[in-house]
Enzyme design. Structure first.
Site, PDB file in Angstrom:
ATOM      1  N   ASP A 117       0.973  -1.213   0.140  1.00 35.63           N
ATOM      2  CA  ASP A 117      -0.043  -0.029   0.094  1.00 35.63           C
ATOM      3  C   ASP A 117       0.942   1.339  -0.119  1.00 35.63           C
ATOM      4  O   ASP A 117       2.060   1.381   0.834  1.00 35.63           O
ATOM      5  CB  ASP A 117      -0.836  -0.056   1.169  1.00 35.63           C
ATOM      6  CG  ASP A 117      -2.342   0.423   1.003  1.00 35.63           C
ATOM      7  OD1 ASP A 117      -2.509   1.533   0.205  1.00 35.63           O
ATOM      8  OD2 ASP A 117      -3.210  -0.022   1.243  1.00 35.63           O
ATOM      9  N   ASP A 226      -2.954   4.712  -2.699  1.00 34.76           N
ATOM     10  CA  ASP A 226      -4.059   5.233  -1.632  1.00 34.76           C
ATOM     11  C   ASP A 226      -4.460   6.641  -2.130  1.00 34.76           C
ATOM     12  O   ASP A 226      -3.886   7.645  -2.081  1.00 34.76           O
ATOM     13  CB  ASP A 226      -3.561   5.310  -0.191  1.00 34.76           C
ATOM     14  CG  ASP A 226      -4.804   5.881   0.688  1.00 34.76           C
ATOM     15  OD1 ASP A 226      -5.850   4.861   0.888  1.00 34.76           O
ATOM     16  OD2 ASP A 226      -4.703   6.812   1.535  1.00 34.76           O
ATOM     17  N   GLU A 285      -6.351   4.077  -6.208  1.00 35.04           N
ATOM     18  CA  GLU A 285      -7.513   4.318  -5.514  1.00 35.04           C
ATOM     19  C   GLU A 285      -7.890   5.857  -5.876  1.00 35.04           C
ATOM     20  O   GLU A 285      -6.994   6.918  -5.540  1.00 35.04           O
ATOM     21  CB  GLU A 285      -7.336   4.264  -4.079  1.00 35.04           C
ATOM     22  CG  GLU A 285      -8.805   4.554  -3.460  1.00 35.04           C
ATOM     23  CD  GLU A 285      -8.673   4.606  -1.750  1.00 35.04           C
ATOM     24  OE1 GLU A 285      -9.653   4.250  -1.068  1.00 35.04           O
ATOM     25  OE2 GLU A 285      -7.698   5.310  -1.230  1.00 35.04           O
ATOM     26  N   HIS A 357     -10.992  -2.648   2.791  1.00 36.59           N
ATOM     27  CA  HIS A 357     -11.053  -2.062   4.254  1.00 36.59           C
ATOM     28  C   HIS A 357     -11.762  -0.911   4.715  1.00 36.59           C
ATOM     29  O   HIS A 357     -12.112  -0.507   5.695  1.00 36.59           O
ATOM     30  CB  HIS A 357      -9.697  -1.904   4.715  1.00 36.59           C
ATOM     31  CG  HIS A 357      -9.024  -0.722   3.907  1.00 36.59           C
ATOM     32  ND1 HIS A 357      -8.521  -0.974   2.421  1.00 36.59           N
ATOM     33  CD2 HIS A 357      -8.629   0.444   4.407  1.00 36.59           C
ATOM     34  CE1 HIS A 357      -8.462   0.139   2.186  1.00 36.59           C
ATOM     35  NE2 HIS A 357      -8.217   1.068   3.017  1.00 36.59           N
ATOM     36  N   ASP A 358     -12.290  -0.207   3.490  1.00 30.64           N
ATOM     37  CA  ASP A 358     -13.224   0.716   3.824  1.00 30.64           C
ATOM     38  C   ASP A 358     -14.590   0.499   3.568  1.00 30.64           C
ATOM     39  O   ASP A 358     -15.521   1.550   3.665  1.00 30.64           O
ATOM     40  CB  ASP A 358     -12.761   1.947   2.780  1.00 30.64           C
ATOM     41  CG  ASP A 358     -11.583   2.685   3.185  1.00 30.64           C
ATOM     42  OD1 ASP A 358     -11.147   2.656   4.429  1.00 30.64           O
ATOM     43  OD2 ASP A 358     -10.783   3.268   2.216  1.00 30.64           O
TER      44      ASP A 358
END
Length: 591
Positions: A117, A226, A285, A357-358
Site C-alpha cells: 500500500d 491510496d 485508488e 478495508h473501507d
C-alpha cells in the site's frame, strides 16, 4: 445432489500466466490483507507479519495470485496505519524488516506476488518530514514539503472561519489545523494527524520515487496507491461550494483529479517503473474518478497506471451521505457497472471489488445474512457476478468465507477514527444518537476490520490475547476451518471462480454485453471471446424469491459451467432461478 463446478473441488487451482506476460494481472486475482486483523502470532491482540506467514497456505490453496498488504509501516495508528511515520521500515507491532523479507520470500516461493500500500497524499504528523517542515518556519528547507497557509485576512488565527479556505475533512470538521508553534495552518484532507504532502515541490516527488524504488529493489511486485488522485491541488486552493446545509465544502471533491495529476503519474512511471525488468502492478485508488478519466489513466499508451479503484457503485445505496443507507436498486447497479465495462473496453482496465478495508461486508449489504442458507447463497451469487465481469477481481480477507457485519450497538464498540468522529459531530449537531448508530451499523468501516475468523474457538483463532477489536460472534459457524471442510461452502465457490479465471480465457479477455438492463431482480450478461469462439452467459438472482427470466436465443441446454444451487433448473427458452442463485453457462460459437 451435486453442485456444478468448474474444477474438481479437491484439485489445485491452476497458476496465473508466466511473469513475462506483459498483462499477467488480467488473469490474476488479488487478495487484500488488513494485517492488523488477519492473524496474530504473538498474542498481543493485533495481527502481524508472522501471523500472515503462518496462514499463507490458506491463500495459496484458495488460488489467489497477488497479495495486497494494507500499510505495515511505522505509524501512530491514528488511521490504522494510513498515517505513515516512516516509509522505509515496519511498524514494530507488525514485526521487523527481516519478518517482511521472510514473508515476501515465502509468497514468491508459492508462486504469488506481493503488492504494498502506497500512502503518499499525506504522511503522519509524526513523520520526520513534517517535524522538519513544522520546525523550519517560512523559507526553511522542508517548509514547502507540506501545505501551509496563513489565516484569512482580518480573521483571528485558530478561530472558526479563519481557515485558509472552506474545505472540510473526510473525517469531519475543517481540513485545516492551526499550528501555534508554526504560526500557520496546515492542510489535512483526512485526520489532523495526516498532513497533506505538497506535490508541487519536486523534492517531495523525488523522495517518494526513491522510496518506491527501494521497495521494488527489495522485491515487492507493485503498489496500490491510496487516494492518489488527490495529490494535485487546484492552484490557489479556492473555496468550494457548500451544499445541503453542510458546514464545509467537500475537501476531497475539491482535489479530485487536479490539473497536474496525469503529469505526476507519468513522471512516477518514468522514474520508478519504466526500466524495471519485471512487470509490476499499479492500481490507483481514485475517489470521484469518472469513466473518461479512468480510461486515460489506464490507457497503456499513456503510461500512468494499470487500473484504478472507483467508488461509483459503492455509493448507490447511500442517500446523500455515507451513513444514511437506502435500498439498492439493481438497475442502478447495472447501469453503473455496465458504464464502466463499456467505457474502459479495449483501452483501459477495470478493477472489480465489493469489499475492502473501507467498506462494510457485502453479504450484509447487497445480500442476505439473516439465515445460513441465504448467507451462503447470496455470498456466492455476489462473488460470481463480480468475478465474471471484465477486469481484475479483488477479494478482501474473510470475503471468501462470507463474513458478515458485526453486531455493534454502542459507539464504544467502534475503533475507526472516521466512525467515532462522525458520531461525535452528528450528535453535537443535534442528531439522535440511535439514528447515528443505525448508520454506523450499516456502513462503518469497522465491519471489515473485525478479526479474520479462522476457527470456531476462542477469538476465532485470530489471537490468544485480547483482540484489538471485538470478534464477530458468528465465528462459531462462519470460519475458515469449517468452510474448508465443506465442499458447498463460500470458500470452495471462490476456489472454483478463481480456477475458472485461470482456466477459461473468456473470463479475462471476453467482451462484456449487458442483458436485461431494466430487470430489478436478475443481473444477466454475456462474455464474448471471439478469438476462441466461446461465449459465457452469467445470471445472478439478487432477491430472496425465485425469478423466471428469458434465456437468449441459442442458449437452451448450454453447458452449466458453474453454479451455487444443487440440481439447478434446466435452461430452456426461460430459466427459473432459485433465491440468490448464480450460474455460468458456456457455449462454443462459429468464428
Amino acid at each position: 445432489m451435486t453442485l456444478p463446478t468448474a474444477v474438481s473441488p479437491s484439485a489445485q487451482p491452476s497458476g496465473p500466466p508466466p511473469p513475462g506476460d506483459e498483462a499477467w494481472w488480467k488473469s490474476a486475482v488479488v487478495y487484500q490483507i488488513y494485517p492488523r486483523s488477519f492473524a496474530d502470532s504473538d498474542g498481543d491482540g493485533v495481527g502481524d507479519l508472522r501471523g500472515i506467514l503462518g496462514r499463507l497456505d490458506h491463500l495459496h490453496d484458495l488460488g489467489v495470485d497477488v497479495l495486497w498488504l494494507s500499510p505495515v509501516y511505522p505509524s501512530p495508528q491514528d488511521d490504522n496505519g494510513y498515517d505513515v511515520a516512516d516509509y522505509q521500515d515496519i511498524e514494530p507491532v507488525f514485526g521487523t524488516l527481516a519478518d517482511f523479507d521472510e514473508l515476501l520470500a515465502a509468497v514468491h516461493t508459492r508462486g504469488m506476488k506481493l503488492v504494498m500500500d502506497l500512502v503518499v497524499n499525506h504522511t503522519s504528523d509524526e513523520h520526520p518530514w513534517f517535524a522538519a517542515s513544522r520546525g523550519d518556519g517560512p523559507g526553511g528547507p522542508k517548509r514547502d514539503w507540506y501545505v501551509w497557509r496563513p489565516a484569512r485576512d482580518g480573521m483571528e488565527p485558530g478561530t472558526p472561519g479563519a481557515e485558509p479556505n472552506n474545505w472540510g475533512s473526510a473525517f469531519s470538521g475543517p481540513a485545516w489545523t492551526w499550528d501555534e508553534a508554526s504560526g500557520a495552518y496546515y492542510l489535512h484532507l483526512f485526520s489532523p494527524k495526516q498532513p497533506d504532502l505538497n506535490w508541487e515541490n519536486p523534492e517531495v516527488r523525488q523522495a517518494v520515487y526513491a522510496m518506491m524504488r527501494w521497495w521494488l529493489d527489495r522485491g515487492v511486485d507493485g503498489f496500490r496507491m491510496d487516494v492518489i488522485n488527490l495529490i494535485s491541488k487546484e492552484p490557489g486552493l479556492p473555496d468550494g461550494p457548500v451544499t445541503g446545509g453542510a458546514p464545509y465544502a467537500g475537501g476531497l471533491a475539491a482535489c479530485m483529479g487536479g490539473p497536474r495529476l496525469e503529469e505526476y503519474l507519468q513522471e512516477m512511471h518514468r522514474e520508478v517503473f519504466a526500466d524495471r525488468p519485471q512487470r509490476t502492478l499499479t492500481v490507483g485508488e481514485m475517489p470521484g474518478v469518472t469513466v473518461d478519466q479512468a480510461r486515460r489513466h489506464t490507457d497503456p499508451a499513456r503510461r500512468q497506471l494499470d487500473m484504478v479503484f472507483q467508488f461509483e457503485h459503492m455509493g448507490l445505496d447511500q442517500d446523500g451521505d455515507k451513513y444514511t443507507p437506502k435500498p439498492l436498486r439493481l438497475t442502478d447497479l447495472k447501469a453503473s457497472l455496465g458504464r464502466w465495462q463499456s467505457g474502459l473496453d479495449e483501452v483501459g482496465w477495470n478493477s472489480l471489488y465489493w469489499c475492502n478495508h473501507d467498506q462494510p461486508r457485502i453479504v450484509s449489504r447487497f445480500g442476505d445474512a439473516t439465515d445460513e442458507r441465504s448467507r451462503v447463497r447470496s455470498a456466492t451469487m455476489l462473488a460470481t457476478v463480480l468475478h465474471l465481469h471484465h477486469g481484475t477481481p479483488y477479494v478482501y480477507q474473510g470475503e471468501e468465507l462470507g463474513m458478515t457485519n458485526a453486531p455493534f450497538t454502542r459507539i464504544e464498540d467502534y475503533r475507526d477514527v472516521e466512525a467515532r468522529n462522525h458520531y461525535a459531530h452528528a450528535v453535537a449537531a443535534g442528531a439522535d444518537p440511535a439514528d447515528v448508530l443505525a448508520g454506523l451499523a450499516a456502513m462503518s468501516r469497522d465491519h471489515a476490520r473485525t478479526p479474520m475468523q479462522w476457527t470456531a474457538g476462542p477469538n476465532a483463532g485470530f489471537t490468544t490475547g485480547e483482540p484489538w477489536i471485538a470478534v464477530n460472534p458468528d465465528h462459531v459457524r462462519v470460519n475458515a476451518e469449517a468452510a474448508v471442510a465443506d465442499q458447498t461452502s463460500v470458500y470452495h465457490h471462490y476456489r472454483r471462480l478463481i480456477a475458472l479465471r485461470h482456466d477459461e480465457p473468456a473470463v479475462a479477455r471476453g467482451r462484456f454485453e449487458m442483458l436485461l438492463p431494466d430487470d430489478e431482480r436478475v443481473y444477466a450478461f454475456l462474455r464474448h471471446d471471439e478469438a476462441a469462439g466461446v461465449e459465457l452467459l452469467v445470471l445472478g438472482n439478487f432477491t430472496g424469491s425465485a425469478a423466471e427470466v428469458p434465456v437468449p436465443a441459442g442458449w437452451a441446454g448450454a453447458e452449466l459451467l458453474l453454479g451455487n444451487v444443487p440440481d439447478p433448473a434446466p435452461a430452456g427458452t426461460t430459466v427459473t432461478l432459485a433465491p440468490w442463485e448464480a450460474r455460468v453457462h458456456r457455449r462454443t460459437v462459429s468464428t
